[in-house]
Motif scaffolding. Structure first.
Motif, PDB file in Angstrom:
ATOM      1  N   UNK A 275       0.827  -1.200   0.000  1.00  0.00           N
ATOM      2  CA  UNK A 275       0.000   0.000   0.000  1.00  0.00           C
ATOM      3  C   UNK A 275       0.866   1.256   0.000  1.00  0.00           C
ATOM      4  N   UNK A 276       2.054   1.187   0.629  1.00  0.00           N
ATOM      5  CA  UNK A 276       3.012   2.294   0.544  1.00  0.00           C
ATOM      6  C   UNK A 276       3.358   2.584  -0.917  1.00  0.00           C
ATOM      7  N   UNK A 279       0.490   3.778  -2.923  1.00  0.00           N
ATOM      8  CA  UNK A 279       0.185   5.151  -2.540  1.00  0.00           C
ATOM      9  C   UNK A 279       1.074   6.127  -3.302  1.00  0.00           C
ATOM     10  N   UNK A 280       2.336   5.742  -3.499  1.00  0.00           N
ATOM     11  CA  UNK A 280       3.273   6.605  -4.217  1.00  0.00           C
ATOM     12  C   UNK A 280       3.106   6.494  -5.722  1.00  0.00           C
ATOM     13  N   UNK A 292      -3.933   0.827  -1.101  1.00  0.00           N
ATOM     14  CA  UNK A 292      -3.008   1.953  -1.191  1.00  0.00           C
ATOM     15  C   UNK A 292      -3.462   2.981  -2.217  1.00  0.00           C
ATOM     16  N   UNK A 295      -6.425   4.944  -0.938  1.00  0.00           N
ATOM     17  CA  UNK A 295      -6.013   5.988   0.001  1.00  0.00           C
ATOM     18  C   UNK A 295      -5.427   7.182  -0.751  1.00  0.00           C
ATOM     19  N   UNK A 299      -6.597  11.046  -0.618  1.00  0.00           N
ATOM     20  CA  UNK A 299      -5.744  12.158  -0.191  1.00  0.00           C
ATOM     21  C   UNK A 299      -5.741  13.275  -1.227  1.00  0.00           C
ATOM     22  N   UNK A 302      -8.399  15.941  -0.768  1.00  0.00           N
ATOM     23  CA  UNK A 302      -8.451  16.827   0.401  1.00  0.00           C
ATOM     24  C   UNK A 302      -8.429  18.262  -0.089  1.00  0.00           C
ATOM     25  N   UNK A 303      -9.458  19.025   0.227  1.00  0.00           N
ATOM     26  CA  UNK A 303      -9.465  20.428  -0.156  1.00  0.00           C
ATOM     27  C   UNK A 303     -10.215  21.223   0.893  1.00  0.00           C
ATOM     28  N   UNK A 304      -9.954  22.538   0.943  1.00  0.00           N
ATOM     29  CA  UNK A 304     -10.531  23.326   2.039  1.00  0.00           C
ATOM     30  C   UNK A 304     -12.026  23.588   1.877  1.00  0.00           C
ATOM     31  N   UNK A 307     -15.276  18.485   2.577  1.00  0.00           N
ATOM     32  CA  UNK A 307     -14.560  17.368   3.180  1.00  0.00           C
ATOM     33  C   UNK A 307     -15.207  16.061   2.759  1.00  0.00           C
ATOM     34  N   UNK A 312     -11.476   8.557   2.789  1.00  0.00           N
ATOM     35  CA  UNK A 312     -10.313   8.205   3.597  1.00  0.00           C
ATOM     36  C   UNK A 312     -10.691   7.235   4.697  1.00  0.00           C
ATOM     37  N   UNK A 313     -11.830   7.490   5.353  1.00  0.00           N
ATOM     38  CA  UNK A 313     -12.186   6.692   6.526  1.00  0.00           C
ATOM     39  C   UNK A 313     -12.466   5.238   6.152  1.00  0.00           C
ATOM     40  N   UNK A 316      -9.277   3.314   4.607  1.00  0.00           N
ATOM     41  CA  UNK A 316      -8.310   3.301   5.706  1.00  0.00           C
ATOM     42  C   UNK A 316      -8.771   2.415   6.845  1.00  0.00           C
TER      43      UNK A 316
ATOM     44  N   UNK B 143       0.087   6.950   5.936  1.00  0.00           N
ATOM     45  CA  UNK B 143      -0.784   7.580   4.941  1.00  0.00           C
ATOM     46  C   UNK B 143      -2.261   7.461   5.303  1.00  0.00           C
ATOM     47  N   UNK B 144      -2.570   6.789   6.413  1.00  0.00           N
ATOM     48  CA  UNK B 144      -3.930   6.845   6.946  1.00  0.00           C
ATOM     49  C   UNK B 144      -4.014   7.892   8.061  1.00  0.00           C
ATOM     50  N   UNK B 147      -3.861  11.891   6.594  1.00  0.00           N
ATOM     51  CA  UNK B 147      -5.107  12.519   6.117  1.00  0.00           C
ATOM     52  C   UNK B 147      -6.152  12.682   7.212  1.00  0.00           C
ATOM     53  N   UNK B 148      -6.239  11.711   8.134  1.00  0.00           N
ATOM     54  CA  UNK B 148      -7.220  11.828   9.209  1.00  0.00           C
ATOM     55  C   UNK B 148      -6.881  13.030  10.093  1.00  0.00           C
ATOM     56  N   UNK B 151      -7.821  16.128   8.215  1.00  0.00           N
ATOM     57  CA  UNK B 151      -9.273  16.336   8.184  1.00  0.00           C
ATOM     58  C   UNK B 151      -9.781  16.871   9.522  1.00  0.00           C
ATOM     59  N   UNK B 155      -8.711  20.810   8.968  1.00  0.00           N
ATOM     60  CA  UNK B 155      -9.896  21.223   8.215  1.00  0.00           C
ATOM     61  C   UNK B 155     -11.054  21.582   9.138  1.00  0.00           C
ATOM     62  N   UNK B 246       6.508   9.495   2.620  1.00  0.00           N
ATOM     63  CA  UNK B 246       5.038   9.524   2.505  1.00  0.00           C
ATOM     64  C   UNK B 246       4.507  10.782   3.194  1.00  0.00           C
ATOM     65  N   UNK B 249       5.379  13.806   1.353  1.00  0.00           N
ATOM     66  CA  UNK B 249       4.519  13.893   0.172  1.00  0.00           C
ATOM     67  C   UNK B 249       3.158  14.489   0.537  1.00  0.00           C
ATOM     68  N   UNK B 261      11.858  10.076  -4.424  1.00  0.00           N
ATOM     69  CA  UNK B 261      10.757   9.498  -5.197  1.00  0.00           C
ATOM     70  C   UNK B 261      10.738  10.073  -6.612  1.00  0.00           C
TER      71      UNK B 261
END
Lengths: 342, 304
Positions: A275-276, A279-280, A292, A295, A299, A302-304, A307, A312-313, A316, B143-144, B147-148, B151, B155, B246, B249, B261
């Motif tokens: 998953x690492x 993820x990359x 991965x 996730x 990610x 994610x923005x302001x 939500x 993610x939840x 993850x 990476x979990x 983001x949590x 958030x 956020x 990670x 990143x 990377x």
């Protein structure tokens, strides 16, 4: 027995009967303890560990869901199957979890529940196959080193030491990148991106297995060293058994428990590695999904302004609970097999 | 003497690692100057290759690289124009080290008390809860967590900035995200160490002499229980320094992981080989330092 009103004769009789009653099961458990194989004794200890058994049930449930869900979609057909098809784009982008979409939908309106379960296929497969690869290499390497001894042993273990001092994840990145490019350039995959994708996943299996066998080799070597001088191995040797036969029939079956335990702890480690990498963006390539990549997609969203927590939840959460269950299971197996712990 | 031998052994080891990395990177088809667009004219391509000696046989390139390395020169980056690898390291390493150091402090600050507490409370619900917490943190990948944390704390509650690396305030979330995994590791090792120490003879002897339980645990058992944590500290620091990409990143932190990377994706040969070597040096050096610290802490340990 504790009742003070009973007279002495009854008390003696009672104590005698209780004595016999108590003694019997004690004797029988002792007998069965003596007659049980090491495997049976380990199984008995394992069953008593509640965290480990619950984890085992959780993993069985997850595995069943991963296998059954695609079948269910195939059988039911129609609207239900279309809505939950993991690759089906729809207009319902970023729909929050609801009765229709249990885990919500992603940026392309795909059902996240289905994607998580389909991603589980890849993640679990990589973990299991990678662990088997590491098991095979580690057991062979360790048992040869431990059994041969002398210069072979020190050469083999020195190589393990060198590999230990490599920064693993970087080594994997460089290795996967190189071999992945070689695959992409070779001509028999030129015409078929499907095959290229499959080869890439196979590469991840082998690559991750190939860097995860070091601890296994060390543990196995230690076990073999202590087994090699035992009486039954000596007996077999005096009866004329060759090295291969002794290794395959006597040594390797005896390190089975230790090896299985360590495999159970390797699976979550490899899932984490995969998953690492994904993820990359170095692991599984889209449209294929693993936990991965899910996730990573979460990610990037994610923005302001809004939500999208479900992106993610949920992936993850499934990843974390799976790793947790595997670790409990591994710990339970280790406690069950470890004779010293008793 | 032992450590002298170890240092001597590290030199061929680094040579092997550099050769391996060099070979692997160059083995991949395609080069740093292959672009999506139409390739440049053959003359330009030849000139570029000549400039970076890419037209020479690989053993000659490796020899040249080693020669430069002897002077402490990691070479020039092929992708980051006009930057040497030394520049990139000088720019990124301090950031990564700060991040790793903070995460280290966080892991120790939470992990040590947690391990101590669960060991002292062994068999109670406090122990079960604390031990579960420890194993739980081990199972959450960075990476979990990251983001949590973003958030919830950046956020929703707006207590911390979402990303970047410009003030101490920016450093808190990344350090927690990176260090959380190691909280559980440290706590488990500490608990194990405390339990072993509590059963050892010198603790029983001290208890027989009538020492109160608190003094026993804090002054006697704790000192021995710290040793396994110390021996884990080396690999842990190395993991924190090399495993931060990670987190870098996600939080857009200009550390060294980003370079690694990107360069392995772009086939920036010199950067990949240079950074791999740097990481290997860190790993070997830290392990050596830990073994040395061990002899100082525990007089019973002697290396021949």
């Amino acid at each position: 027995m504790n009742d003070e009103k009973v007279d002495s004769s009854k008390l003696i009789a009672a104590s005698q009967t209780t004595a016999t009653v108590v003694a019997k099961p004690k004797l029988s458990t002792l007998n069965s303890q003596l007659h049980a194989s090491p495997g049976q004794r380990a199984w008995r200890r394992f069953k008593k560990n509640r965290a480990a058994t619950w984890s085992a049930w959780y993993l069985i449930f997850l595995l069943a869901a991963v296998i059954a869900w695609p079948l269910l979609l195939k059988i039911s057909g129609g609207d239900f199957a279309k809505r939950h098809n993991p690759d089906q784009l729809s207009d319902a982008q970023f729909a929050p979890p609801s009765a229709h979409y249990w885990f919500g939908t992603d940026t392309h309106g795909r059902d996240l529940f289905s994607r998580t379960l389909y991603g589980a296929q890849i993640s679990l497969l990589v973990g299991i196959v990678g662990a088997i690869v590491s098991l095979v290499i580690g057991v062979l390497w360790g048992s040869i080193a431990g059994y041969a001894g002398g210069r072979t042993d020190s050469t083999l273990m020195r190589i393990v030491d060198v590999l230990y001092s490599l920064p693993t994840i970087i080594f994997v990145i460089v290795l996967l990148k190189t071999l992945g490019e070689l695959i992409n350039q070779s001509h028999f995959v030129k015409n078929s991106p499907m095959l290229a994708g499959k080869l890439h996943v196979a590469l991840i299996f082998i690559g991750l297995g190939a860097v995860s066998w070091l601890t296994m080799a060390r543990i196995v070597r230690g076990q073999v060293l202590s087994l090699r001088s035992r009486a039954f191995v000596e007996a077999s040797r005096t009866l004329g058994a060759g090295t291969t036969r002794i290794l395959l029939r006597h040594i390797i079956p005896n390190i089975f428990g230790v090896a299985i335990t360590y495999v159970a702890l390797t699976v979550p480690a490899i899932i984490l590695y995969e998953s690492f990498l994904s993820f990359l963006g170095l692991g599984v390539q889209p449209p294929m999904a693993s936990w991965g990549t899910l996730m990573a997609e979460g990610v990037t969203q994610i923005n302001p302004i809004r939500i999208y927590w479900w992106l993610i939840i949920f992936p993850g959460g499934v990843l974390v609970t799976t790793l947790l269950a595997m670790n409990f299971l591994g710990d339970g197996l280790r406690d069950a097999w470890d004779v010293k712990a008793k | 003497m032992y450590f002298f031998r170890r240092i001597l052994f590290a030199i061929p080891l680094l040579l092997v690692i550099s050769a391996l990395a060099f070979l692997l990177v160059h083995l991949a088809p395609g080069g740093p100057f292959d672009t999506e667009r139409k390739p440049a004219s053959p003359e330009i391509e030849r000139n570029i290759k000549e400039k970076y000696h890419l037209n020479e046989p690989i053993w000659k390139q490796y020899g040249r690289y080693l020669g430069d390395l002897l002077h402490g020169d990691f070479g020039v980056s092929l992708k980051y124009r006009n930057h040497s690898v030394n520049d990139l390291i000088a720019q990124g390493l301090p950031v990564s080290m700060t991040l790793g150091g903070l995460a280290f402090c966080f892991a120790m600050a939470i992990g040590l008390p947690l391990g101590f507490f669960t060991a002292v409370q062994r068999g109670t619900w406090w122990d079960y809860g604390g031990s579960f917490l420890a194993i739980f943190t081990i199972c959450i990948p960075s990476f979990v967590v990251a983001p949590v944390l973003i958030l919830v704390f950046a956020m929703k509650l707006k207590w911390f900035p979402v990303a970047l690396w410009s003030s101490p305030w920016h450093m808190i979330l990344p350090s927690v995200a990176l260090g959380l995994f190691f909280v559980g590791k440290v706590a488990r090792i500490m608990r194990e160490g405390m339990l072993t120490a509590a059963q050892s003879e010198f603790v029983t002897a001290a208890r027989a002499k009538g020492l109160p339980e608190t003094t026993l645990m804090v002054k006697h058992a704790l000192r021995i229980a710290l040793l396994p944590v110390v021996s884990y500290a080396g690999p842990m620091l190395a993991d924190l320094l090399t495993g931060s990409f990670i987190v870098e990143n996600i939080f857009q932190i200009p550390g060294i992981g980003v370079f690694l990377v990107n360069s392995s994706l772009n086939r920036d040969y010199t950067v990949v080989v240079g950074l791999s070597l740097l990481y290997a040096m860190l790993l070997i050096g830290l392990n050596l330092a830990v073994d040395f610290a061990y002899t100082l802490l525990d007089p019973r340990v002697k290396y021949e």
